[in-house]
Design an enzyme around this catalytic site. Structure first.
Site, PDB file in Angstrom:
ATOM      1  N   SER A  35       2.397   1.456   2.693  1.00  0.00           N
ATOM      2  CA  SER A  35       3.821   1.277   2.979  1.00  0.00           C
ATOM      3  C   SER A  35       4.477   2.654   3.040  1.00  0.00           C
ATOM      4  O   SER A  35       4.024   3.504   3.803  1.00  0.00           O
ATOM      5  CB  SER A  35       4.466   0.379   1.919  1.00  0.00           C
ATOM      6  OG  SER A  35       5.797   0.065   2.263  1.00  0.00           O
TER       7      SER A  35
ATOM      8  N   HIS B 245       3.226  -1.276   6.566  1.00  0.00           N
ATOM      9  CA  HIS B 245       4.549  -1.877   6.677  1.00  0.00           C
ATOM     10  C   HIS B 245       5.396  -1.107   7.682  1.00  0.00           C
ATOM     11  O   HIS B 245       5.789   0.037   7.432  1.00  0.00           O
ATOM     12  CB  HIS B 245       5.250  -1.878   5.316  1.00  0.00           C
ATOM     13  CG  HIS B 245       4.593  -2.754   4.305  1.00  0.00           C
ATOM     14  ND1 HIS B 245       4.864  -2.662   2.949  1.00  0.00           N
ATOM     15  CD2 HIS B 245       3.681  -3.754   4.423  1.00  0.00           C
ATOM     16  CE1 HIS B 245       4.144  -3.563   2.293  1.00  0.00           C
ATOM     17  NE2 HIS B 245       3.414  -4.227   3.164  1.00  0.00           N
TER      18      HIS B 245
ATOM     19  N   ASP C 213       2.696  -5.528  -3.180  1.00  0.00           N
ATOM     20  CA  ASP C 213       1.869  -6.041  -2.092  1.00  0.00           C
ATOM     21  C   ASP C 213       0.529  -5.312  -2.106  1.00  0.00           C
ATOM     22  O   ASP C 213       0.476  -4.088  -2.130  1.00  0.00           O
ATOM     23  CB  ASP C 213       2.574  -5.838  -0.745  1.00  0.00           C
ATOM     24  CG  ASP C 213       1.843  -6.507   0.403  1.00  0.00           C
ATOM     25  OD1 ASP C 213       1.075  -7.470   0.144  1.00  0.00           O
ATOM     26  OD2 ASP C 213       2.038  -6.085   1.567  1.00  0.00           O
TER      27      ASP C 213
END
Length: 401
Positions: free
Chosen positions: A214, A241, A338
């Protein structure tokens, strides 16, 4: 109090973003272009900078490079969702910006309120980032400057200018090759210095790698793909992401820098050895099957998980359930949890698991949450990630006992 510098040539955007940050408790200063931003960073010493991409006099990309060479700072890019804007944003990430947000442009339902909410949330995230992330970002800018100077020097030599080309002799501010000594493992923060990894010995056939990242991930993923040896013949699934539209250009950039065939994933396609796919923005990437060394994937636009889509956990969990070949899960820098459940699933399925270390993670949330599960086999600084992945499939000296 955390200080934020808002850089945008639009008075409206400076006002609405500044008001949102002030309301959230931040001390805010503003600048109208890249030149003012460079001066403001030197004078004001902000903790975070929000930087527009397209501005008169000096744009955001050049401003990022100069700021990172002289006053390393966490920089959040704000970009319109166009082909040019997407490419410019990825360039800014390469030069040292740590993350980006999509500005509303009328092409979708995104509003200015959505943007200001996201800016506040992202600044909250960056304000809590480990200080070593500044060293990491500066090292990225240094690596970019070094590579650019080498290319320029080579060009001058080919042109036969008659001058001795010196790497690093180009104009403009230059970053220190080593960057500042920040954090407990400062030497490990130089992400531009990923060493080559040679394949020696025997390795498992048909390996599968699932990468999740991310905030701060794009530049680390790029360096990783530059060094991942094609001789490993891995099938690679990447969940970074990013908004829809950015992932296709990200895949194109990886493809030009890697021996692997890299593309944005499409629904129902098969992935062969030596190929990599990037989960599209706004769709989960699921593994459907793994037959005769080929992976088949599908895209799912179902509910967000952990507030994101694509989610690392979706790809890792389905890989753990359906991949019979040797499997390795890797989590990189980012905020949130996540990937933690996915790492647990891969570990339970007998796969190898790797997390990026704290010293080289701009934001240590994702790796930290994975490590806390107790299911991470290896913790590696960014430059050693490729070697850790290769080692995960090393079968030298193994027996059937």
């Amino acid at each position: 109090m955390t200080r934020v510098l808002v850089v945008d040539d639009s008075g409206f955007m400076r006002t609405v973003i500044g008001n949102a940050l002030t309301g959230a408790g931040y001390e805010v200063e503003t600048a109208t272009n890249g030149s003012e931003a460079i001066e403001a960073v030197a004078a004001y010493d902000p903790d975070v900078v929000t930087m527009d991409v397209e501005m008169p006099e000096l744009g955001g990309i050049d401003a990022v490079e100069r700021i990172m060479a002289t006053n390393p700072t966490l920089i959040l890019m704000l970009s319109v969702h166009t082909e040019e804007g997407t490419e410019a944003t990825l360039d800014a990430l390469e030069r040292g910006a740590v993350d980006f947000l999509h500005k509303p442009d009328g092409a979708d339902e995104r509003t200015v309120t959505d943007l200001t909410d996201d800016v506040v949330a992202k600044v909250d995230e960056l304000a809590d980032a480990n200080v070593s992330s500044i060293a990491l970002a500066r090292a990225s800018a240094s690596a970019y400057a070094t590579r650019s100077n080498q290319e320029a020097a080579a060009g001058r030599a080919v042109a036969g200018s008659g001058n001795d080309a010196q790497v690093g002799s180009g104009g403009g501010p230059q970053a220190s090759p080593d960057g500042p000594a920040v954090g407990p493992r400062a030497a490990g923060t130089e992400i531009g210095d990923f060493p080559p990894v040679d394949l020696e010995g025997e390795y498992a056939a048909d390996p599968v790698v699932v990468l999740g990242a991310s905030t701060g991930g794009p530049k680390i993923v790029e360096r990783l793909f530059e060094r991942l040896p094609i001789g490993l013949d891995a099938k690679v699934l990447v969940v970074q992401h990013m908004p829809a539209g950015f992932t296709e250009r990200f895949a194109d950039r990886l493809d030009t820098r890697s021996e692997y065939d890299v593309r944005e994933a499409t629904d129902g396609e098969s992935i062969h050895p030596g190929e990599a796919v990037i989960a599209p923005g706004d769709a989960h990437l699921e593994v459907l099957s793994n037959v005769n060394g080929r992976l088949r994937v599908r895209l799912d636009d179902g509910e967000r998980l952990h507030g994101v889509r694509p989610a690392i956990d979706v790809t890792m969990r389905t890989a753990a359930e359906r991949v019979d070949d040797p499997l390795c899960g890797v989590v990189l820098t980012g905020m949130g949890r996540d990937g933690a459940d996915g790492i647990e699933a891969i570990h339970a399925a007998g796969g190898r698991t790797i997390a990026q270390d704290e010293a080289t993670s701009p934001v240590f949330g994702i790796p930290c949450q994975a490590i806390q599960t107790g299911c991470v086999d290896d913790i590696a600084p960014a430059p050693e990630l490729v070697a850790a992945i290769v080692d995960a499939f090393d079968t030298d000296g193994e027996t059937d006992d």
